[in-house]
Scaffold this motif. Structure first.
Motif, PDB file in Angstrom:
ATOM      1  N   ALA A  86      -2.084  83.291 130.262  1.00 41.22           N
ATOM      2  CA  ALA A  86      -1.720  81.919 130.598  1.00 41.22           C
ATOM      3  C   ALA A  86      -0.260  81.872 131.049  1.00 41.22           C
ATOM      4  O   ALA A  86       0.073  81.251 132.061  1.00 41.22           O
ATOM      5  CB  ALA A  86      -1.949  81.011 129.391  1.00 41.22           C
ATOM      6  N   ARG A  87       0.609  82.562 130.306  1.00 40.55           N
ATOM      7  CA  ARG A  87       2.030  82.550 130.650  1.00 40.55           C
ATOM      8  C   ARG A  87       2.240  83.139 132.041  1.00 40.55           C
ATOM      9  O   ARG A  87       2.995  82.610 132.845  1.00 40.55           O
ATOM     10  CB  ARG A  87       2.818  83.365 129.617  1.00 40.55           C
ATOM     11  N   VAL A 128       1.783  78.960 133.119  1.00 35.59           N
ATOM     12  CA  VAL A 128       1.530  77.877 132.166  1.00 35.59           C
ATOM     13  C   VAL A 128       2.691  77.793 131.179  1.00 35.59           C
ATOM     14  O   VAL A 128       3.152  78.812 130.669  1.00 35.59           O
ATOM     15  CB  VAL A 128       0.217  78.129 131.389  1.00 35.59           C
ATOM     16  N   ARG A 129       3.171  76.570 130.908  1.00 37.45           N
ATOM     17  CA  ARG A 129       4.203  76.375 129.888  1.00 37.45           C
ATOM     18  C   ARG A 129       3.520  76.430 128.529  1.00 37.45           C
ATOM     19  O   ARG A 129       3.167  75.404 127.941  1.00 37.45           O
ATOM     20  CB  ARG A 129       4.911  75.043 130.078  1.00 37.45           C
ATOM     21  N   VAL A 130       3.335  77.651 128.056  1.00 33.06           N
ATOM     22  CA  VAL A 130       2.530  77.890 126.863  1.00 33.06           C
ATOM     23  C   VAL A 130       3.066  77.115 125.659  1.00 33.06           C
ATOM     24  O   VAL A 130       2.326  76.460 124.942  1.00 33.06           O
ATOM     25  CB  VAL A 130       2.463  79.410 126.564  1.00 33.06           C
TER      26      VAL A 130
END
Lengths: 342, 521
Positions: free
Chosen positions: A220-221, A225-227
């Motif tokens: 995701a990162r 994505v702003r995990v």
């Protein structure tokens, strides 16, 4: 993976069917059994009261569901609900403020706990389970301090010898006792939150990003994505949901019981886990959590009508959980996507 | 460290100077090993002689670890024959291997020492396991044996060290502990799997001195590494493993260019009809960027309209560069610009917003989301474009999924199919395709062809070149010279964090690339 490319065999299809519908079938069979053997079970008043008692568990379970979606688990929800109970009681009884003020204070309290969890997990990088375990103990202990460990009720004598000025307002008590048409208000709140959670999780970018974090945070990162933001958001939502559950609870018992909410943690976690099994989705989801809560409600109500005492309840809940886990971990061919980080 | 042409004069263990080679202690004959349909070792034949260090070289995925596991008895179901002192033996378990005098020190230290126990207890661990030392025994009773073991290695560890928790030892000392544990069994063959990867320079010297002493005592050492400088310094013989077979074996003095050539593959001579594109506008500049802990600062300019290929062996700093530009990791030092403006992404999301995209090296760990569909995987970085006010527009989403699927010729039944059920090549097409669909400014592809079939590799190459032709800055990172020549207009060679060569592909031949890659630091 060649076995997946070759397509499912007949045996696999039966297995998938069992996983997908087995749990719903169990629910329907149990319901029918209780309805046939206990005439009082299937009356609308008994059903509504069952739903009403399920509502707190279901709402807390929804909060847990969000944290499970991001691959964590919120252990502090039970004590957050307990904090809500006490904040509401203190606002009305100690400070003689309105019910609306109490609701606002409670929601702010839940928000604050959620932000604290998010801070510890995202900024301080403490593993989810451990951070929320710590917060659970802190809240449980800290809320006893201003009341010297006493439950808050109308007309109680304060430390300086005077009598507490306020009481639970009528309007506030209506949260649990009110109706919308024939449907009790807590049931309406529960259904509204289920629909809201389902919508957020499966129809908005927020939900999608939360599932991405739960599936593989590094992937995701690296997809931009702003995990941290969405990981934290799940805990904020969980905190607010827990405080809503606490509101219904305190409105029901009508006093600031210091022990309220403490038993709801395991139940909420259990129904959310049951929820990952139903429909064979193998991932935490809002409707599954509701079904899990309903099943627990049916079993408990049915057993009570059958004359089982309260002390059988925990055993029954535990068995329901184990059966559900058998469906998702043992029978399912799909890998279950829930492994809380420790 | 040492120039390969001069190391022939370095002090050698006595055995190496004898003319008659001693009888082999270990012979591997046509060793094969498959995992399902994947044949990893395709007939490895190898001879180890007492008193000699044989280096085993090979790129990632060559089969080195599998071979080591066969040797240490982890994979008893291998094909071919293992002979110790001329006699065929069955390697049924690690303890069998130990009984035949073969000891292995594995790369992962943390998997092989027991935290929570003392140094002394770890030293005698083998004996405890075999029941030679009573299981319930006081530290005091273990100490004499532990001291003895420590002494075999000349470890000057006083009792204060031996009674420490093993956790308090540094990495280098832990490694020595494992070595001591292996040596106390008096092995005939010692297998060292990349022992220096975590050691400092002085610790490496200490280890090498020890290995030389063991050789003097007649131990045969199989030294697994990918660092040419260590081979040049330590080894008597070397073998290169590639694609499950021994591709080269040499005796000192070594021809390092030939070594690199056989590590990387034979197809080097083939020329491709690549129409070279040369870009003129600068996309990204690196100023004084340090990629590795001990490397010099790198200055570099990456341009739009061309494919830049960065080639280097493992540990050359390629991934560090890619991840630094993408904001996945902080740069150790230095600054960057994008389109002439300062560029310092603090998070991958800032890079994505700027149009800088990365396909990471390890697909399954860094790009795949288990259970996710092709559509979901393709749209994850760009949910904003398939939603309105955060509400997902599922029709739009599916059409993106379908476009990626069709544009790239992904072999899948429909866009809702789970990505993890696809083949490696098709997975990679989805991961690369999602970024290309968005029209990148800078596209970084880190080892994009690993675990990818030849067809998918061709498709991805072609699409990457089309992106560059359309004006994007495409950078491909790989340890495979042939891959890079196939795709890149411009070639950069990295060696241990240093930039060694920067030239357009048509102006440089394979020899120059290989020479610059094999220059030992």
């Amino acid at each position: 993976m060649p076995e997946q490319l070759s397509g499912p065999t007949a045996m696999n299809r039966v297995q998938d069917g069992v996983v997908k519908y087995g749990f719903i079938a169990v629910t329907v069979i149990l319901f029918t059994y209780f309805a046939l053997t206990e005439p009082a079970f299937a009356t609308s008043s008994s059903l509504f009261s069952m739903l009403k008692f399920t509502s707190v568990t279901a709402i807390l379970g929804l909060g847990v569901t969000f944290t499970m979606v991001v691959g964590g688990l919120d252990l502090s929800i039970g004590s957050t609900a307990g904090l809500a109970v006490q904040l509401a009681a203190m606002t009305m009884v100690f400070y003689n403020l309105t019910g609306v003020t109490a609701v606002v204070v409670v929601l702010i309290g839940g928000l604050a706990v959620g932000l604290l969890n998010a801070f510890l997990i995202v900024i301080c990088k403490i593993p989810d389970l451990l951070a929320t375990l710590g917060v659970m103990f802190v809240i449980q202990g800290a809320k006893l301090i201003p009341v010297s460990g006493q439950s808050v009720s109308s007309g109680m004598v304060l430390r300086d010898g005077s009598v507490a000025p306020g009481h639970f307002t009528e309007g506030f008590l209506k949260i649990d006792r009110g109706f919308v048409g024939p449907v009790p208000l807590p049931v309406v709140i529960m259904l509204a939150l289920v629909v809201l959670s389902w919508f957020v999780l499966s129809r908005t970018t927020w939900g999608r990003l939360m599932y991405a974090i739960g599936a593989n945070p590094e992937a995701a990162r690296l997809a931009g994505v702003r995990v941290g933001v969405y990981h934290g958001l799940a805990y904020v939502i969980s905190g607010v949901f827990a405080s809503v559950g606490g509101l219904i609870l305190v409105s029901r018992i009508g006093q600031g019981d210091v022990n309220a909410g403490s038993s709801s943690l395991l139940e909420a976690v259990a129904v959310a886990l049951v929820g990952t099994s139903v429909l064979g989705l193998g991932k935490p989801n809002a409707w599954g959590t509701l079904l899990g809560a309903l099943l627990v409600g049916i079993v408990l109500t049915g057993l009570t009508m059958k004359g089982f005492q309260y002390y059988h309840q925990d055993t029954a809940k535990g068995l329901v959980l184990i059966v559900a886990l058998l469906f998702s971990f043992t029978l399912s061919r799909r890998k279950v996507r829930y492994t809380p980080a420790t | 460290m040492v120039d390969p042409t001069t190391t022939g004069d370095a002090p050698r263990p006595p055995a190496a100077q004898e003319h008659e080679p001693p009888a082999p202690v270990l012979e591997l004959d046509a060793i094969t090993k498959s995992f399902g349909s994947n044949e990893v070792l395709k007939g490895v034949t190898l001879t180890l002689r007492p008193g000699r260090v044989t280096a085993l070289l090979g790129a990632n995925g060559a089969g080195k670890s599998t071979l080591i596991k066969v040797l240490s008895g982890v994979y008893p179901d291998h094909g071919g024959e293992v002979r110790v002192d001329g006699e065929a033996v069955a390697m049924e378990s690690p303890s069998h291997a130990a009984r035949h005098g073969i000891q292995t020190v594995h790369q992962r230290i943390d998997e092989n020492i027991v935290p929570g126990l003392t140094v002394a207890e770890n030293l005698v661990f083998e004996e405890v396991v075999r029941g030679e030392v009573p299981k319930v025994s006081s530290l005091r009773r273990l100490m004499p044996r532990a001291r003895q073991i420590a002494a075999t290695l000349d470890l000057d560890w006083p009792d204060a060290v031996l009674t420490k928790d093993v956790f308090e030892l540094g990495i280098a000392d832990s490694q020595l502990l494992l070595l001591a544990r292996a040596l106390v069994q008096r092995p005939k063959v010692l297998v060292l799997d990349e022992p220096t990867s975590t050691l400092s320079a002085s610790e490496v010297d200490r280890l090498f001195a020890l290995v030389r002493r063991l050789c003097g005592d007649g131990v045969a050492v199989l030294y697994v590494t990918h660092r040419l400088s260590e081979v040049a310094e330590l080894a008597d013989d070397l073998v290169v493993l590639r694609d499950g077979r021994i591709r080269a074996s040499q005796e000192r003095p070594f021809d390092m260019e030939a070594v690199v050539r056989s590590m990387l593959g034979e197809g080097l001579a083939t020329q491709h009809d690549l129409v070279e594109q040369r870009g003129s506008t600068t996309a990204i500049t690196l100023h004084g960027v340090r990629l590795l802990r001990r490397s010099d600062p790198v200055d570099l300019e990456l341009r739009y309209g061309e494919v830049t290929g960065v080639v280097g062996l493992i540990g050359a700093g390629k991934s560090e560069m890619a991840r630094g530009i993408f904001g996945a990791d902080r740069l150790r030092a230095g600054t960057m610009t994008l389109d002439g403006e300062p560029y310092a992404p603090r998070h991958t999301s800032e890079a994505v917003r700027a149009g800088v995209y990365l396909v990471p090296e390890d697909r399954s760990a860094e790009a795949m989301l288990p259970g996710w569909s092709l559509t979901w995987t393709a749209t994850l970085p760009f949910l904003r474009s398939v939603s309105r006010w955060s509400f997902l527009q599922r029709g739009k989403e599916r059409s993106v999924g379908r476009t990626v699927l069709e544009d790239f010729g992904v072999v899948a039944t429909d866009p809702d199919q789970p990505v993890d059920a696809l083949s490696g090549g098709n997975q990679q097409k989805v991961v690369v395709g999602r970024w290309m669909h968005a029209g990148p400014r800078v596209l970084l592809l880190d080892e994009p062809f690993r675990g990818v079939d030849i067809g998918a590799r061709g498709d991805i190459s072609r699409r990457a070149r089309e992106q560059a032709a359309a004006g994007a800055c495409v950078v491909v990172f790989s340890s495979d010279v042939e891959e890079i020549r196939e795709i890149a207009d411009r070639i950069l060679v990295m060696v241990e964090g240093h930039l060694r060569l920067d030239a357009y592909t048509s102006t440089v031949d394979n020899d120059a690339i290989v020479t610059s890659m094999s220059e030992v630091a």
